[in-house]
Scaffold this active site. Sequence first.
Site: not given
Length: 370
Positions: A250, A226, A194, A143, A254
Amino acid sequence: MAANKKVLMLPGDGIGPEVMGEVRRVMDWMESNRQVSFDTEEDIIGGCCIDAHGVPMKDETVEAAKAADAVLLGAVGGPKWDNVDFDIRPEAGLLRIRKDLGLFANLRPAIVFDALADASSLKREIVAGLDILIVRELTGGIYFGEPRGVEDLPGGGKRGYNSLVYTTPEVERIARVGFELAQKRGKKLCSIDKANVLESTKMWREEVVRIAPDYPDIELSHMLVDNAAMQLVRDPKQFDVIVTTNMFGDILSDCASMATGSLGMLPSASLGAPDASGKRHALYEPVHGTAPDIAGQGKANPLAMMLSFAMMLRYSFDMAEDADNVEAAVEAVLNAGLRTGDIMSDGMQMVSTEEMGSAVLKELDKIAAS
Ligand code: NAD
């Protein structure tokens, strides 16, 4: 009387002031019933600040936030400000306060109260008793990484790009927050990356492994993002504390939050680095937004804001017993069947924002008397 706790309150827009009002009542209750006094200051942020001053946050407010022991924030934004310039949109105030206070660690608990286990989209047996904590890196990663942008391609079309960048100090400080929180909880930390595809997260994993010997009491594991997304809906209770990058956190937080059923129940904390005395800047806010569809109608669920306040007691003021009491009072009103509209179900009693707040205070009275 214990030393004053300096708290900056920023209710914001929409339902922000309504839910903050109920926290204010809990603070008043604590001042009357516990050996504590809060030194509070209130200011505006977000859309209401744009209306009053043309900016989403004033410089004085940033200074007040730096001087405070903790900041409590409601929520910012709403349709009225959807078309203001990008640089002064309400969310810019939120990003600025996070950046200026150096809030690099975002703590998102996902806790399922037994009384609400049926509100989850997952089966009761998967979520009942869930209590996990996701620690998301908040000021680095893709980000913020450079280079970034969109450029025109010579033959037509465009090329958009972002950079996933992490440095050793950035990984080390967030990993240490994860280890330290795990020490206060179930002593398990899962670092999510990852590493099989992205070099920067391979390096993330190596840094986490490097500092792990400083925490011999913690069982450290690693998981690819994943798989983590899958495990969070398959068997979320396998986790205790999760630590991960900005973007993975992020998305995963959620995802985990939906196990709990409602946005109106989810608190969060954002912490900065400790200074020489061990004090950190900290901001506590519910995960939900300003809920413009129900703002001003007394329908907002104040419990996420109250649980954010409980996190403030726990992490900024070392008041674990009082934090436990607020959480227990919230659980008791849910067990008694009281519900705001967002968590309403058959056979339960629908209450307003203020009635929910009053019920929590009554439960606090009972806990204090017992
Ligand atoms: P939202 O969280 O405001 O609302 C989503 C849905 O959940 C709505 O139906 C709302 O009524 C309901 N809801 C949310 N919180 C609730 C509560 N405490 N009690 C009862 N119901 C609740 O998300 P949105 O609609 O996507 O965004 C609305 C505005 O809030 C936008 O301007 C957005 O930018 C802003 N926003 C701000 C923050 C923040 O300040 N941290 C976070 C998210 C969204």
